[in-house]
Design an enzyme around this catalytic site. Structure first.
Site, PDB file in Angstrom:
ATOM      1  N   LYS A  33       0.847  -1.190   0.000  1.00  0.00           N
ATOM      2  CA  LYS A  33       0.000   0.000   0.000  1.00  0.00           C
ATOM      3  C   LYS A  33       0.881   1.237   0.000  1.00  0.00           C
ATOM      4  O   LYS A  33       1.861   1.314   0.741  1.00  0.00           O
ATOM      5  CB  LYS A  33      -0.916   0.029   1.224  1.00  0.00           C
ATOM      6  CG  LYS A  33      -1.905   1.204   1.187  1.00  0.00           C
ATOM      7  CD  LYS A  33      -2.969   1.075   2.275  1.00  0.00           C
ATOM      8  CE  LYS A  33      -2.482   1.552   3.618  1.00  0.00           C
ATOM      9  NZ  LYS A  33      -3.510   1.438   4.664  1.00  0.00           N
TER      10      LYS A  33
ATOM     11  N   LYS B 217       0.639   5.665  -0.111  1.00  0.00           N
ATOM     12  CA  LYS B 217      -0.247   6.808   0.102  1.00  0.00           C
ATOM     13  C   LYS B 217      -0.139   7.770  -1.075  1.00  0.00           C
ATOM     14  O   LYS B 217       0.938   7.939  -1.653  1.00  0.00           O
ATOM     15  CB  LYS B 217       0.085   7.502   1.419  1.00  0.00           C
ATOM     16  CG  LYS B 217      -0.149   6.588   2.625  1.00  0.00           C
ATOM     17  CD  LYS B 217       0.081   7.294   3.930  1.00  0.00           C
ATOM     18  CE  LYS B 217      -0.089   6.345   5.116  1.00  0.00           C
ATOM     19  NZ  LYS B 217      -1.457   5.822   5.230  1.00  0.00           N
TER      20      LYS B 217
ATOM     21  N   ASP C 228      -3.962   4.795  -0.679  1.00  0.00           N
ATOM     22  CA  ASP C 228      -4.580   5.409   0.500  1.00  0.00           C
ATOM     23  C   ASP C 228      -4.504   6.936   0.369  1.00  0.00           C
ATOM     24  O   ASP C 228      -3.412   7.500   0.307  1.00  0.00           O
ATOM     25  CB  ASP C 228      -3.842   4.944   1.758  1.00  0.00           C
ATOM     26  CG  ASP C 228      -4.496   5.435   3.045  1.00  0.00           C
ATOM     27  OD1 ASP C 228      -5.513   6.152   2.967  1.00  0.00           O
ATOM     28  OD2 ASP C 228      -3.987   5.084   4.127  1.00  0.00           O
TER      29      ASP C 228
ATOM     30  N   ASN D 284      -5.963   9.007   2.668  1.00  0.00           N
ATOM     31  CA  ASN D 284      -5.992   9.609   4.008  1.00  0.00           C
ATOM     32  C   ASN D 284      -6.915  10.832   4.099  1.00  0.00           C
ATOM     33  O   ASN D 284      -6.538  11.881   4.613  1.00  0.00           O
ATOM     34  CB  ASN D 284      -4.584   9.985   4.470  1.00  0.00           C
ATOM     35  CG  ASN D 284      -3.776   8.762   4.891  1.00  0.00           C
ATOM     36  OD1 ASN D 284      -2.920   8.314   4.139  1.00  0.00           O
ATOM     37  ND2 ASN D 284      -4.057   8.208   6.059  1.00  0.00           N
TER      38      ASN D 284
ATOM     39  N   GLU E 222      -8.479   3.874  -0.593  1.00  0.00           N
ATOM     40  CA  GLU E 222      -8.778   3.957   0.851  1.00  0.00           C
ATOM     41  C   GLU E 222      -9.017   5.393   1.301  1.00  0.00           C
ATOM     42  O   GLU E 222      -8.261   6.296   0.931  1.00  0.00           O
ATOM     43  CB  GLU E 222      -7.597   3.347   1.613  1.00  0.00           C
ATOM     44  CG  GLU E 222      -7.791   3.266   3.114  1.00  0.00           C
ATOM     45  CD  GLU E 222      -6.614   2.567   3.772  1.00  0.00           C
ATOM     46  OE1 GLU E 222      -6.300   2.892   4.932  1.00  0.00           O
ATOM     47  OE2 GLU E 222      -5.989   1.697   3.124  1.00  0.00           O
TER      48      GLU E 222
ATOM     49  N   GLU F 210     -10.562   2.655   9.453  1.00  0.00           N
ATOM     50  CA  GLU F 210      -9.546   2.846  10.487  1.00  0.00           C
ATOM     51  C   GLU F 210      -9.941   3.920  11.497  1.00  0.00           C
ATOM     52  O   GLU F 210      -9.375   3.976  12.585  1.00  0.00           O
ATOM     53  CB  GLU F 210      -8.202   3.196   9.862  1.00  0.00           C
ATOM     54  CG  GLU F 210      -8.144   4.569   9.214  1.00  0.00           C
ATOM     55  CD  GLU F 210      -6.805   4.848   8.550  1.00  0.00           C
ATOM     56  OE1 GLU F 210      -6.087   5.737   9.037  1.00  0.00           O
ATOM     57  OE2 GLU F 210      -6.474   4.169   7.551  1.00  0.00           O
TER      58      GLU F 210
ATOM     59  N   ASP G 209      -9.537  -0.425  13.161  1.00  0.00           N
ATOM     60  CA  ASP G 209      -8.324  -0.261  13.954  1.00  0.00           C
ATOM     61  C   ASP G 209      -8.648  -0.837  15.332  1.00  0.00           C
ATOM     62  O   ASP G 209      -9.609  -0.412  15.980  1.00  0.00           O
ATOM     63  CB  ASP G 209      -8.011   1.245  14.031  1.00  0.00           C
ATOM     64  CG  ASP G 209      -6.862   1.595  14.928  1.00  0.00           C
ATOM     65  OD1 ASP G 209      -6.986   1.370  16.152  1.00  0.00           O
ATOM     66  OD2 ASP G 209      -5.853   2.114  14.438  1.00  0.00           O
TER      67      ASP G 209
ATOM     68  N   HIS H 103      -5.833  -2.394  10.700  1.00  0.00           N
ATOM     69  CA  HIS H 103      -5.102  -1.130  10.601  1.00  0.00           C
ATOM     70  C   HIS H 103      -4.074  -1.085  11.729  1.00  0.00           C
ATOM     71  O   HIS H 103      -4.438  -1.113  12.915  1.00  0.00           O
ATOM     72  CB  HIS H 103      -6.056   0.064  10.719  1.00  0.00           C
ATOM     73  CG  HIS H 103      -5.369   1.389  10.693  1.00  0.00           C
ATOM     74  ND1 HIS H 103      -5.270   2.210  11.801  1.00  0.00           N
ATOM     75  CD2 HIS H 103      -4.707   2.029   9.692  1.00  0.00           C
ATOM     76  CE1 HIS H 103      -4.608   3.309  11.472  1.00  0.00           C
ATOM     77  NE2 HIS H 103      -4.248   3.220  10.210  1.00  0.00           N
TER      78      HIS H 103
ATOM     79  N   GLU I 143      -2.247  -5.231   7.873  1.00  0.00           N
ATOM     80  CA  GLU I 143      -1.356  -4.130   7.515  1.00  0.00           C
ATOM     81  C   GLU I 143      -0.041  -4.280   8.270  1.00  0.00           C
ATOM     82  O   GLU I 143      -0.013  -4.211   9.503  1.00  0.00           O
ATOM     83  CB  GLU I 143      -1.979  -2.779   7.840  1.00  0.00           C
ATOM     84  CG  GLU I 143      -1.050  -1.617   7.476  1.00  0.00           C
ATOM     85  CD  GLU I 143      -1.673  -0.246   7.687  1.00  0.00           C
ATOM     86  OE1 GLU I 143      -1.365   0.668   6.892  1.00  0.00           O
ATOM     87  OE2 GLU I 143      -2.461  -0.080   8.636  1.00  0.00           O
TER      88      GLU I 143
END
Length: 359
Positions: A164, A166, A195, A197, A221, A247, A270, A297, A317
């Site tokens: 993964k 970001k 991801d 975020n 994500e 998460e 998470d 997560h 993860e």
């Protein structure tokens, strides 16, 4: 063995280094602020857990809250579901979310660790499961081309079959440049997750998501603000790439709201924010009921045990946030996480290193 009681709680705040600064579209994490928890029992068994406060500003408030909760749980039976009931009742008026949920989840995790140790069982076996290899992906930051491709090569050499990275650079073109550079390293045999975020508006997430559809991306994500379930639902409807969120769910009740809104194809609670081991088990039941693949997560030590008893388990993860202060009990081989047969969740403090990073 079933009449054990909690006799005390000890916390320590540490701020440990990262091998690579964790850059995200939502901000940069340069160090890892953790509150370490030792839960004492009358059988000379100590449960260990840690919580991640994201920013050093939250270290002392969360540590103080956990310390205060020590008086609430002192003398209670070492029965995590009963502890969960007591703490839920205590915070019904204030609201069992945010820092409160983080603090109570840390105690829950430590209680489950102690209970598994008291029974001389790995946590997965205490929960009625059996240790098995859990597929894992190597989790990277917003690393740009040079570092992103280096880390991708390192992950391949370590045996990972999924990575993964970001995204959320200033332009879509930059996102594509970085993603394509990484794909040149990994080829089509490695799954690549993206991801954001929470870094995009809903229209921009749809625009960038459509552009990523041709890149063979395994999931996108948190493309927009985590609490915007309607926005995620509209992104999901517009894209052929699966949408992943979870998460930032504080408790299974948040997960239920996201499911009701049809906000995601995949979920990744998470363990800390969802409510510890007890909260995870409730979330796992929801995922099974709705046929939703469930990943973890961070908190890889606990998550490896929990995914082994999760009916819709998907990916773990791999992000070793606490590595500098832990003995390496959890192992990774051929792209899988392996928990071994040590009692508990596999949290062992490296006391000399803990002392180095005490706040």
């Amino acid at each position: 063995m079933d009449d054990l009681k909690i006799t005390g709680l000890r916390t320590r705040a540490v701020n440990v280094p990262l091998q690579y600064t964790l850059k995200t579209a939502g901000g940069t994490i340069a160090t890892v602020p953790l509150v370490l928890i030792d839960l004492l029992t009358d059988a000379n068994v100590t449960g260990h857990a840690y919580v991640f406060t994201y920013t050093p500003l939250a270290l002392k408030p969360i540590q103080s809250l956990i310390d205060e909760l020590g008086a609430v749980v002192n003398g209670l039976p070492l029965a995590p579901f009963e502890i969960d009931r007591v703490l839920n009742a205590r915070f019904r008026l204030l609201g069992h979310t945010g820092l409160v949920r983080i603090a109570t989840a840390g105690i829950d995790m430590a209680a489950w660790d102690a209970k598994a140790k008291a029974h001389r069982l790995p946590l997965v076996e205490l929960l009625g499961g059996k240790a098995r290899p859990i597929p894992a992906y190597d989790s990277h930051g917003m690393d740009d081309v040079e570092l992103g491709t280096k880390r991708a090569r390192d992950a391949l050499e370590a045996g990972f079959k999924a990575i993964k990275t970001k995204a959320g650079y200033a332009t879509l073109e930059r996102d594509l440049e970085v993603i394509r550079a990484i794909k040149q390293v990994t080829g089509d045999s490695v799954e690549l997750m993206i991801d954001y975020n929470q870094g995009l508006s809903v229209p921009e997430a749809r625009r960038r998501g459509r552009a990523l559809e041709a890149e063979g991306i395994a999931w996108i994500e948190e493309p927009t603000l985590q609490h915007d379930y309607a926005g995620h639902a509209s992104i999901r409807e517009a894209l052929r790439i699966p949408v992943q969120i979870g998460e930032n769910w504080f408790g299974p009740e948040d997960m239920q709201k996201a499911i009701d809104a049809q906000a995601c194809d995949l979920c990744m609670p998470d363990v800390m924010k969802i409510g510890g081991v007890t909260g995870w088990l409730k979330a796992s039941a929801l995922a099974e009921q709705h046929g939703m693949p469930m990943s973890s997560h961070i908190f890889q030590e606990f998550s490896a045990h929990l995914l082994a008893v999760t009916p819709t388990a998907h990916y773990l993860e791999r992000m070793d946030l606490a590595g500098p202060i832990l003995d390496p009990v959890l192992r990774f081989k051929d792209g899988n996480a392996l928990v071994g047969d040590e009692p508990g969740a596999g949290i062992r403090w490296r006391e000399e290193e803990v002392s180095r990073f005490l706040v």
